[in-house]
Motif scaffolding. Structure first.
Motif, PDB file in Angstrom:
ATOM      1  N   UNK A 288      36.184  72.132  30.895  1.00  8.53           N
ATOM      2  CA  UNK A 288      36.001  70.794  30.323  1.00  8.53           C
ATOM      3  C   UNK A 288      36.957  69.770  30.925  1.00  8.53           C
ATOM      4  N   UNK A 289      37.846  70.263  31.788  1.00  9.90           N
ATOM      5  CA  UNK A 289      38.867  69.408  32.376  1.00  9.90           C
ATOM      6  C   UNK A 289      38.277  68.213  33.138  1.00  9.90           C
ATOM      7  N   UNK A 290      37.128  68.439  33.788  1.00  8.71           N
ATOM      8  CA  UNK A 290      36.606  67.397  34.672  1.00  8.71           C
ATOM      9  C   UNK A 290      35.625  66.473  33.971  1.00  8.71           C
ATOM     10  N   UNK A 291      35.512  66.623  32.649  1.00  9.93           N
ATOM     11  CA  UNK A 291      34.541  65.786  31.961  1.00  9.93           C
ATOM     12  C   UNK A 291      35.035  64.358  31.792  1.00  9.93           C
ATOM     13  N   UNK A 292      36.348  64.189  31.702  1.00 12.37           N
ATOM     14  CA  UNK A 292      36.896  62.826  31.599  1.00 12.37           C
ATOM     15  C   UNK A 292      36.476  61.993  32.793  1.00 12.37           C
ATOM     16  N   UNK A 293      36.816  62.455  34.007  1.00  8.05           N
ATOM     17  CA  UNK A 293      36.371  61.722  35.196  1.00  8.05           C
ATOM     18  C   UNK A 293      34.853  61.562  35.265  1.00  8.05           C
ATOM     19  N   UNK A 294      34.124  62.599  34.814  1.00  3.94           N
ATOM     20  CA  UNK A 294      32.662  62.508  34.858  1.00  3.94           C
ATOM     21  C   UNK A 294      32.182  61.353  33.988  1.00  3.94           C
ATOM     22  N   UNK A 295      32.781  61.277  32.808  1.00  4.77           N
ATOM     23  CA  UNK A 295      32.424  60.223  31.870  1.00  4.77           C
ATOM     24  C   UNK A 295      32.721  58.858  32.467  1.00  4.77           C
ATOM     25  N   UNK A 296      33.947  58.732  33.020  1.00  3.19           N
ATOM     26  CA  UNK A 296      34.340  57.458  33.632  1.00  3.19           C
ATOM     27  C   UNK A 296      33.419  57.098  34.788  1.00  3.19           C
ATOM     28  N   UNK A 297      33.116  58.102  35.588  1.00  4.97           N
ATOM     29  CA  UNK A 297      32.268  57.836  36.748  1.00  4.97           C
ATOM     30  C   UNK A 297      30.895  57.369  36.292  1.00  4.97           C
ATOM     31  N   UNK A 298      30.408  58.012  35.243  1.00  2.00           N
ATOM     32  CA  UNK A 298      29.102  57.625  34.726  1.00  2.00           C
ATOM     33  C   UNK A 298      29.112  56.161  34.290  1.00  2.00           C
ATOM     34  N   UNK A 299      30.187  55.780  33.583  1.00  3.59           N
ATOM     35  CA  UNK A 299      30.313  54.385  33.159  1.00  3.59           C
ATOM     36  C   UNK A 299      30.235  53.456  34.359  1.00  3.59           C
ATOM     37  N   UNK A 300      30.954  53.865  35.418  1.00  2.00           N
ATOM     38  CA  UNK A 300      31.038  52.997  36.583  1.00  2.00           C
ATOM     39  C   UNK A 300      29.694  52.874  37.301  1.00  2.00           C
ATOM     40  N   UNK A 301      28.916  53.978  37.304  1.00  2.00           N
ATOM     41  CA  UNK A 301      27.646  53.902  38.018  1.00  2.00           C
ATOM     42  C   UNK A 301      26.587  53.166  37.204  1.00  2.00           C
ATOM     43  N   UNK A 302      26.922  52.905  35.937  1.00  3.54           N
ATOM     44  CA  UNK A 302      25.906  52.305  35.088  1.00  3.54           C
ATOM     45  C   UNK A 302      25.442  50.953  35.609  1.00  3.54           C
ATOM     46  N   UNK A 303      26.420  50.149  36.033  1.00  3.76           N
ATOM     47  CA  UNK A 303      26.067  48.821  36.559  1.00  3.76           C
ATOM     48  C   UNK A 303      25.186  48.979  37.789  1.00  3.76           C
ATOM     49  N   UNK A 304      25.597  49.907  38.663  1.00  4.24           N
ATOM     50  CA  UNK A 304      24.816  50.129  39.880  1.00  4.24           C
ATOM     51  C   UNK A 304      23.400  50.541  39.513  1.00  4.24           C
ATOM     52  N   UNK A 305      23.288  51.463  38.553  1.00  2.00           N
ATOM     53  CA  UNK A 305      21.965  51.944  38.154  1.00  2.00           C
ATOM     54  C   UNK A 305      21.131  50.815  37.568  1.00  2.00           C
ATOM     55  N   UNK A 306      21.764  49.992  36.735  1.00  2.00           N
ATOM     56  CA  UNK A 306      21.021  48.886  36.127  1.00  2.00           C
ATOM     57  C   UNK A 306      20.489  47.946  37.198  1.00  2.00           C
ATOM     58  N   UNK A 307      21.358  47.667  38.179  1.00  2.00           N
ATOM     59  CA  UNK A 307      20.923  46.735  39.223  1.00  2.00           C
ATOM     60  C   UNK A 307      19.740  47.284  40.001  1.00  2.00           C
ATOM     61  N   UNK A 308      19.811  48.582  40.339  1.00  2.00           N
ATOM     62  CA  UNK A 308      18.723  49.176  41.113  1.00  2.00           C
ATOM     63  C   UNK A 308      17.457  49.259  40.253  1.00  2.00           C
TER      64      UNK A 308
END
Lengths: 572, 572
Positions: A288-308
């Motif tokens: 579960x150690x890498x879920x924090x970064x995964x969560x953050x990364x997901x947040x960050x890609x959200x804008x990109x995903x919305x734009x596309x």
């Protein structure tokens, strides 16, 4: 975006399964190594015959060897998947964009829209590797760990489960909540800083001669400091998160110990398993150690995903007709046409006819709306008001593709591909032979230049034609037009970057090429205009004068003034 | 990867690095103490059959150690990031300062886009080096050593295993790294080339549509992407080997430690608590290596980014005198004596032995073909460039002996494409004179014929300009630049006339404003308008970097020289 990813993963089922299995096994091997080692030395402390230990020793070695191997396998498979996913993303974007162009670009006045889209894809390509795979892996490993602990004691199993859940769900959620806004603010701060620097470096000359260095320094420093403050805050949050994540894992181990000790005392649990449990529980948190970064990364890609994703819902600027037709003749008429749009100059009340085989020139100062006429004629955009007809029918009854099939165009900003000169020419006529290519180059006044290149037609011209000058790029675009045999010729400042002598020769060749074709020629330089049938003089979006060269000179109006003005300028 | 130029910068954060080192030492000590207590608890419960109450105190101590460890982890993240932020923002200020000194001409050759990305993203990549790589590199030198020493003193055999295998990790990683690094690096750049290829296609999508080639290009995208995927995977196969070796060394060594402890336990050569303690420490010994390995790519990127930053800091700047002399008081002539200049990397002279005088209070016009050296001369007077040989004097003072800023205070410069900056019209005008009152601004605008431009704007003087603000046409911009020149009220005016493409209204007004501004000033104008040239007191005709002719219009026109040739071409 998740929809496309889901479809993609479904079609690559086997590979996804392999990558997930390998990821799960990597962590399980880690857990196995530490817990079997703990068990080994606990058992050994009871001093059994050494042969009894053999099986555990083999297990320890097996886990040690397999961990590295499955890890390697996992990385290979998941990276391969990522590349395939990126390809899928690219093809999808390409397909979505094709019908939207160039209308989409004409709507955005500034900014590198396409560059941003490419960046968005680069971010989204990591979606599987950094978000989906870690989450699924964590879930599977957690289930297996809890199930295994259940064998020893349900209480210990569920205790561990709670800590895993806190570590994998609650903490990342908390971190994302406390960092909410900061991520966005950072993006904004960076973009601001970048915009400021671009502006100041591009306008450096005026900045220095106005003596505004101090102001510029202060501005840059302030933006810099602001970005630093945001990053420091982010670092504090990350620090707290790191500390809490570690604390949670250790605390999980500690709690299991506290609960297990009375069980051992009461005889409900054999003390030999104590080391195994402590070490096993502790290592299971790797899942579960890498879920924090995964969560953050997901947040960050959200804008990109919305734009596309927004592109998918973008209305087509020029919808295809339900029942497309083909023109037999090529007469065009503009009747009361008006168009106002973000990136171009608006035009109103445009009336004119371009009968097949006639040549029309459009002149006027920049900003008058000349290019807009070309965009309308090519059906890059449909008019807001009025009607354009092509062979007697509204232009909107033809697909854009159909309209473009009948036109050869030298656009104002031509794109040359990062490929060879030959490939760039063949675009216009895929089956043209060597002679046709050279003849086109000859007429575009480019043959001498290409002939001097050591690799001739096979010379690579670099990113956006970086190895060509503006004039050479433009002449390449002109050569393409000679290769495409189309009845309509649309020229948008085809010689703007050429010196006077070359300009004259290229214009002569283009006009000769246009002898039996319809020509719409946009120009701000008033040269060779006696060779067209009609000149449209535009100013602020309207046609203010029209007629042949001689008549307009005699009228001594707008055109005559423009011509006079031009003759006041040394064109060098 | 300790990269010297980057390490040198750590002077600025020595204190923070020391704190980071102390934290590293402390947290390792806490880990050791924690493992002592943990092994003790397990030992007591398992071997001594002690009841829970007896280990109560130990459990509390263990909890304390866990809390301390988490606290230290959190702090180190925050402190390391702070150091990175400090270095980054200092570098950014320094680089910006350097670019200010470099001036616009040299920068133009360096590609502003690349420089801004160095100033923004480039520096952010250095962030990873200081915030993550460097602290971990430091940690790798502290933690394993401390653990190894402790293990060595209490159990020499296990200690020896750690000490032997530990150095193997960096060794193997270095071996594999040096084998794969070049290829990996090449592949990363291939990856970015792939992104560039895709962007190229997107940017050329309109062109593709113009030639009906949009659908065919999709196949190319697939083909090329797949080819890149396969070659990249080929390289990753090797690049991931370093991870494999690291993992293998860490887990195998842990297994070896566990097994040999187990065997010695059976033989009764080692007490259980001690064996368990060593086993618990073994993964902690390898952890720093693994953490460092994970940041390898960050280090590479940081290094590449640093190279770009340092290269930018090496861009040569114009001469700055050690002891600047005071600028001469008007009236003075500006004289050029045998001034020559070549641009870096060019054989031919941009200016060759030019000797001329720009007389006080007169209008000197500079004419010639593009590339004749007009701009170079202009830039020399702005002190953006220094002559390669020869001397430029203001009165009796060599320009090189003057402080650039002081000299530029004597200049008002109107560029061909004046820069406007983010801010209101008022702020943009006040750059020329920060203490100007609104009346001053209005007067200057009126003199520059810019008043109606401003009046037309939606918020008048409060209208936002710049990239995100209101867009002005070339003619309008130049009128605002003229207003700035009126505000600055400097004795010398340098003006680059727009070459073409103005609307008749701007044309007329700029001409009038320029004449007004020229009165009682020393003027050098790069002239394109015949009117400007006819009215100039003196004309310098440049040809291929040499001064071909000079004199007044009437005198030059009579000669059948370069000037007459220029006029003839214009008349055509």
């Amino acid at each position: 975006m998740m929809g496309s990813l889901y479809r993609f993963l479904k079609t690559h089922r086997a590979q996804v399964a392999a990558s997930l299995a390998a990821a799960v096994c990597t962590i399980l091997a880690g857990i196995g190594l530490m817990s079997s080692s703990g068990y080994l030395i606990s058992w050994a402390a009871l001093r059994p015959p050494i042969l009894d230990l053999m099986l555990v020793i083999v297990a320890v070695r097996f886990f040690a060897l397999s961990r590295a191997a499955v890890r390697y396998l996992e990385r290979m498979v998941s990276h391969d998947l990522t590349f395939k996913w990126l390809l899928a993303l690219r093809v999808e974007l390409y397909r979505v964009l094709t019908p939207l162009m160039p209308g989409l670009l004409l709507r955005h006045r500034s900014g590198d829209v396409l560059g941003r889209m490419a960046d968005d894809l680069d971010a989204l390509q990591q979606l599987y590797l950094r978000v989906v795979a870690p989450v699924i892996t964590a879930a599977i490993v957690s289930i297996i760990t809890v199930a295994a602990l259940h064998v020893f004691s349900p209480l210990l199993a569920w205790t561990t489960f709670v800590f895993l859940a806190i570590n994998g769900i609650l903490l990342p959620w908390h971190a994302a909540r406390s960092a909410r806004g900061i991520g966005h603010d950072q993006v904004v701060a960076r973009a601001d800083l970048q915009a400021l620097l671009v502006e100041q470096l591009q306008g450096l000359g005026d900045l220095l001669t106005l003596g505004s260095e101090d102001r510029a320094r202060r501005d840059v420093h302030a933006h810099n400091a602001q970005l630093g403050r945001l990053q420091a805050r982010q670092a504090t949050i990350t620090g707290v998160q790191d500390g809490l994540t570690q604390l949670c894992a250790q605390l999980g181990m500690w709690t299991v110990l506290v609960l297990a000790i009375p069980m051992v005392a009461a005889g409900a649990l054999d003390g030999i398993y104590l080391a195994l449990l402590a070490l096993g529980v502790l290592t299971s948190f790797e899942a579960v150690q890498h879920l924090g970064p995964a969560y953050q990364f997901h947040e960050r890609t959200r804008t990109a995903a919305t734009r596309i994703e927004a592109l998918h819902n973008e209305p087509h600027p020029v919808p295809d007709p339900a029942d497309p037709t083909t023109p037999a003749a090529h007469d065009m008429h503009f009747k009361g046409v008006a168009l106002a749009y973000d990136a171009g100059d608006a035009v109103t009340d445009i009336h004119f006819s371009l009968p097949a085989g006639r040549r029309i020139a459009v002149v006027g100062p920049s900003g008058a709306g000349k290019s807009t006429l070309a965009h309308l004629l090519l059906r890059f955009r449909d008019p807001d008001k009025g009607e354009i007809t092509f062979d007697g029918r509204p232009l909107s009854e033809y697909t854009q593709e159909e309209v473009l099939r009948h036109a050869a165009v030298v656009p104002q900003h031509t794109h040359v591909f990062n490929d060879t000169i030959r490939a760039n020419l063949l675009l216009a006529a895929p089956h043209a032979d060597e002679r046709a290519l050279w003849s086109a180059l000859e007429r575009a006044q480019l043959a001498t230049f290409v002939g001097q290149l050591p690799e001739g037609l096979d010379t690579f011209i670099g990113e956006q034609g970086a190895r060509l000058s503006g004039g050479e790029r433009q002449r390449l675009a002109v050569a393409r037009v000679f290769l495409k045999d189309a009845p309509l010729l649309v020229l948008d400042e085809p010689t703007a970057h050429l010196d006077e002598d070359t300009e004259g020769r290229v214009l002569d060749a283009l006009l000769a090429h246009g002898a039996n074709r319809s020509v719409l020629w946009i120009t701000h330089r008033l040269l060779r205009l006696d060779r067209v049938h009609t000149i449209l003089v535009m100013d602020r979006g309207r046609i203010v004068e029209r007629g042949p060269h001689d008549k307009l000179i005699a009228a001594d109006g707008h055109y005559a003034r423009l011509l006079q003005l031009q003759n006041q300028v040394l064109s060098l | 990867m300790i990269y010297r130029p980057l390490i040198r910068l750590t002077d600025r954060i020595r204190g923070l690095l020391a704190v980071s080192g102390v934290i590293s030492l402390l947290s390792t000590s806490v880990i050791i103490v924690q493992m002592v207590w943990l092994s003790r608890i397990i030992h007591d419960v398992f071997m001594e059959d002690t009841a829970r109450s007896d280990v109560h105190g130990l459990l509390l101590l263990l909890l304390g150690a866990i809390l301390a460890r988490a606290l230290l982890t959190g702090c180190s993240q925050s402190i390391n990031q702070r150091g990175a932020i400090r270095i980054k923002s200092e570098l950014r200020d320094r680089l910006f300062e350097h670019l200010l000194c470099t001036g616009p001409v040299t920068l133009k050759n360096e590609r502003t886009g690349e420089l801004t990305s160095t100033l923004t993203e480039g520096l952010e990549k250095i962030d990873a080096y200081y915030a993550r790589y460097l602290p971990r590199a430091m940690h790798v030198m502290i933690a394993p050593l401390l653990i190894a020493v402790v293990v060595l003193t209490i159990d020499p055999l296990s200690g020896a295993i750690l000490l032997c295998t530990g150095p193997l990790i960096p060794l193997f990683m270095w071996l594999i790294g040096s084998m794969a690094e070049k290829r990996t690096q090449k592949q990363w750049s291939a990856l970015s080339r792939m992104s560039a290829y895709f962007l190229d296609v997107l940017q050329g999508l309109t062109t593709l549509k113009l030639f009906g080639a949009a659908a065919a290009r999709e196949k190319d995208i697939r083909r090329i992407s797949n080819r890149y995927r396969l070659t990249t995977m080929g390289v990753l196969k090797i690049a991931f080997l370093s991870g494999l070796v690291l993992e293998l060394a860490a887990s195998l060594s842990t297994a070896i430690v566990a097994v040999q402890i187990g065997v010695r336990l059976v033989e009764g050569h080692i007490p259980f608590q001690l064996g368990l303690f060593v086993l618990l420490l073994a993964p902690e010994f390898y952890l720093p290596f693994r953490q460092l390995g994970a940041e390898h790519h960050a280090a590479l990127e940081g290094r590449a980014a640093a190279d770009r930053v340092f290269a930018a800091l090496e861009i040569p700047t114009p001469h700055a005198p050690a002891h600047a002399v005071a600028a001469p008081a008007p009236p003075f002539d500006i004289t050029l004596r045998d001034v020559s200049l070549r641009y870096p990397g060019r054989e031919s002279y941009a200016l060759h032995n030019v000797t001329a005088t720009i007389a006080h209070g007169r209008v000197t016009a500079l004419v010639g073909h593009s590339g004749a050296g007009k701009s170079t001369l202009f830039h020399l007077l702005c002190r953006y460039l220094d002559p390669e040989s020869g001397v430029i004097r203001a009165g009796e003072t060599d320009l090189l002996d003057l402080d650039q800023t002081v000299w530029r205070r004597r200049l008002a410069v109107v560029a061909q494409f004046p820069a406007l900056y983010r801010g209101t019209v008022m702020e943009n005008l006040r750059m020329a004179r920060p203490d100007a009152t609104i009346e001053d601004l209005r007067d200057a605008a009126a003199l520059a014929e810019a008043h109606d431009v401003i009046a037309r704007l939606p918020d008048g003087y409060e209208t936002m300009l710049g990239e995100q603000g209101w867009r002005l046409s070339g003619g309008e911009r130049q009128r605002l630049a003229l207003a700035r020149a009126f505000l600055k009220d400097a004795p010398i005016l340098l003006m680059d006339e727009p070459a073409s493409n103005l609307d008749p209204e701007s044309e007329e007004k700029i001409g009038r404003a320029f004449e007004r501004l020229s009165r009682n000033r020393t003027v050098l104008v790069i002239a394109h308008r015949l009117r400007t040239i006819y009215r100039a007191d003196h004309i310098l005709v440049l040809e291929h970097g040499r001064l071909a002719e000079q004199g007044a219009h009437a005198e030059l026109a009579k000669r059948n020289g370069a000037y007459a040739g220029l006029l003839r071409r214009a008349a055509r």
